[in-house]
Design an enzyme around this catalytic site. Sequence first.
Site, PDB file in Angstrom:
ATOM      1  N   ASP A   1      27.590 -33.707  21.338  1.00 38.03           N
ATOM      2  CA  ASP A   1      28.162 -34.886  21.986  1.00 38.03           C
ATOM      3  C   ASP A   1      28.790 -35.765  20.903  1.00 38.03           C
ATOM      4  O   ASP A   1      28.334 -36.879  20.632  1.00 38.03           O
ATOM      5  CB  ASP A   1      27.084 -35.634  22.760  1.00 38.03           C
ATOM      6  CG  ASP A   1      26.477 -34.771  23.852  1.00 38.03           C
ATOM      7  OD1 ASP A   1      27.224 -34.334  24.737  1.00 38.03           O
ATOM      8  OD2 ASP A   1      25.259 -34.514  23.808  1.00 38.03           O
TER       9      ASP A   1
ATOM     10  N   LEU B   1      14.906 -30.077  28.611  1.00 37.83           N
ATOM     11  CA  LEU B   1      14.978 -29.799  27.174  1.00 37.83           C
ATOM     12  C   LEU B   1      15.270 -28.334  26.882  1.00 37.83           C
ATOM     13  O   LEU B   1      14.797 -27.430  27.572  1.00 37.83           O
ATOM     14  CB  LEU B   1      13.661 -30.186  26.498  1.00 37.83           C
ATOM     15  CG  LEU B   1      13.220 -31.653  26.598  1.00 37.83           C
ATOM     16  CD1 LEU B   1      11.978 -31.881  25.749  1.00 37.83           C
ATOM     17  CD2 LEU B   1      14.342 -32.601  26.192  1.00 37.83           C
TER      18      LEU B   1
ATOM     19  N   GLY C   1      22.612 -35.249  18.695  1.00 38.88           N
ATOM     20  CA  GLY C   1      23.226 -33.955  18.441  1.00 38.88           C
ATOM     21  C   GLY C   1      24.733 -34.032  18.341  1.00 38.88           C
ATOM     22  O   GLY C   1      25.393 -34.767  19.086  1.00 38.88           O
ATOM     23  N   GLN C   2      25.306 -33.253  17.439  1.00 42.61           N
ATOM     24  CA  GLN C   2      26.752 -33.237  17.223  1.00 42.61           C
ATOM     25  C   GLN C   2      27.516 -32.732  18.441  1.00 42.61           C
ATOM     26  O   GLN C   2      28.700 -33.043  18.602  1.00 42.61           O
ATOM     27  CB  GLN C   2      27.091 -32.371  16.017  1.00 42.61           C
ATOM     28  CG  GLN C   2      28.591 -32.322  15.680  1.00 42.61           C
ATOM     29  CD  GLN C   2      28.948 -31.161  14.801  1.00 42.61           C
ATOM     30  OE1 GLN C   2      28.280 -30.902  13.806  1.00 42.61           O
ATOM     31  NE2 GLN C   2      29.997 -30.423  15.162  1.00 42.61           N
TER      32      GLN C   2
ATOM     33  N   MET D   1      18.194 -36.709  28.115  1.00 44.50           N
ATOM     34  CA  MET D   1      18.044 -36.864  29.569  1.00 44.50           C
ATOM     35  C   MET D   1      17.090 -35.828  30.153  1.00 44.50           C
ATOM     36  O   MET D   1      16.999 -35.710  31.372  1.00 44.50           O
ATOM     37  CB  MET D   1      19.403 -36.763  30.256  1.00 44.50           C
ATOM     38  CG  MET D   1      20.347 -37.899  29.902  1.00 44.50           C
ATOM     39  SD  MET D   1      21.450 -38.355  31.241  1.00 44.50           S
ATOM     40  CE  MET D   1      22.331 -36.818  31.479  1.00 44.50           C
ATOM     41  N   GLY D   2      16.399 -35.117  29.320  1.00 44.52           N
ATOM     42  CA  GLY D   2      15.453 -34.135  29.835  1.00 44.52           C
ATOM     43  C   GLY D   2      16.083 -32.759  29.955  1.00 44.52           C
ATOM     44  O   GLY D   2      17.129 -32.480  29.392  1.00 44.52           O
TER      45      GLY D   2
ATOM     46  N   HIS E   1      17.618 -29.805  21.837  1.00 46.63           N
ATOM     47  CA  HIS E   1      16.783 -31.011  21.835  1.00 46.63           C
ATOM     48  C   HIS E   1      15.598 -30.846  20.888  1.00 46.63           C
ATOM     49  O   HIS E   1      15.245 -31.771  20.143  1.00 46.63           O
ATOM     50  CB  HIS E   1      16.257 -31.292  23.251  1.00 46.63           C
ATOM     51  CG  HIS E   1      17.324 -31.558  24.256  1.00 46.63           C
ATOM     52  ND1 HIS E   1      17.512 -30.755  25.359  1.00 46.63           N
ATOM     53  CD2 HIS E   1      18.263 -32.544  24.338  1.00 46.63           C
ATOM     54  CE1 HIS E   1      18.503 -31.238  26.081  1.00 46.63           C
ATOM     55  NE2 HIS E   1      18.989 -32.311  25.479  1.00 46.63           N
TER      56      HIS E   1
END
Length: 264
Positions: A130, A4, A127-128, A1-2, A8
């Site tokens: 989440d 960064l 990414g883990q 979602m930006g 990210h």
Amino acid sequence: MGALHAGHLQLVRAAAAACSAVVVSIFVNPAQFAPHEDLATYPRSLEQDIAQLSREHAPCVVFAPSVSEMYPRGITTTRALQQGSFVEVLGLSEMLEGGSRPHFFRGVATVVSKLFHIVQPHRAYFGQKDVQQCCVLRRMVVDLHFDLDMVVVPTVRDPADGLALSSRNVYLDREQRARAPAFYRGLCRARELFAAGTRGRDALIAAVREEAAKDALDIEYISLASPDDLREIDAVGSLGAVLSGAWRMGSTRLIDNILIGFEF
């Protein structure tokens, strides 16, 4: 979602190391916010994000669509008023985060399925941090026969204190930022207990809660769940477990997790 951060960028590096071309999607997705949540104030920094990516030794294409491109019929954060096509992954979406954010994974699954159709990737990197999102999307990929591999990259943390990197960390004031890592310290203590032979739910969750209490964290939930269906379990078995939770620092809600006895 930006907005960064290093987490990210680690996804981008992992993709670049394995793929001949990399597409980075940047889109603040209205469908995964409720009316009372922080859609209006969520950090947006597209120019800075592109500048960060340009400094990476991992060339990529940035896909930054508009809301009208992603939702041609428009989109509101009020679920009852939404129109058009949406994707739901029933069962997994109602667990953990779904208890307090029942709209969230419908929005995530919908926008990711759109991105998959538009970009047509061979691999998709998440990414883990989440972890429930990873479980939901992996189930969606299988159930809807997306022709791609999902890769889950370990959580990137602040090397000084272990706090999981998150775009929402910018909301924390100095005092909140100093207390926030207590949850991860609790997760680490639970991992030590597991390594020493502890398998029971109560002891592992108590370890997290005790560390969090030292810095007076406002705990929303702590979960010990099966990695298969995210249902709560009484003890860690042969499948392993996801130990996770959410807490609030003022108006900011943070999440974190560790994997016990298994890897993605």
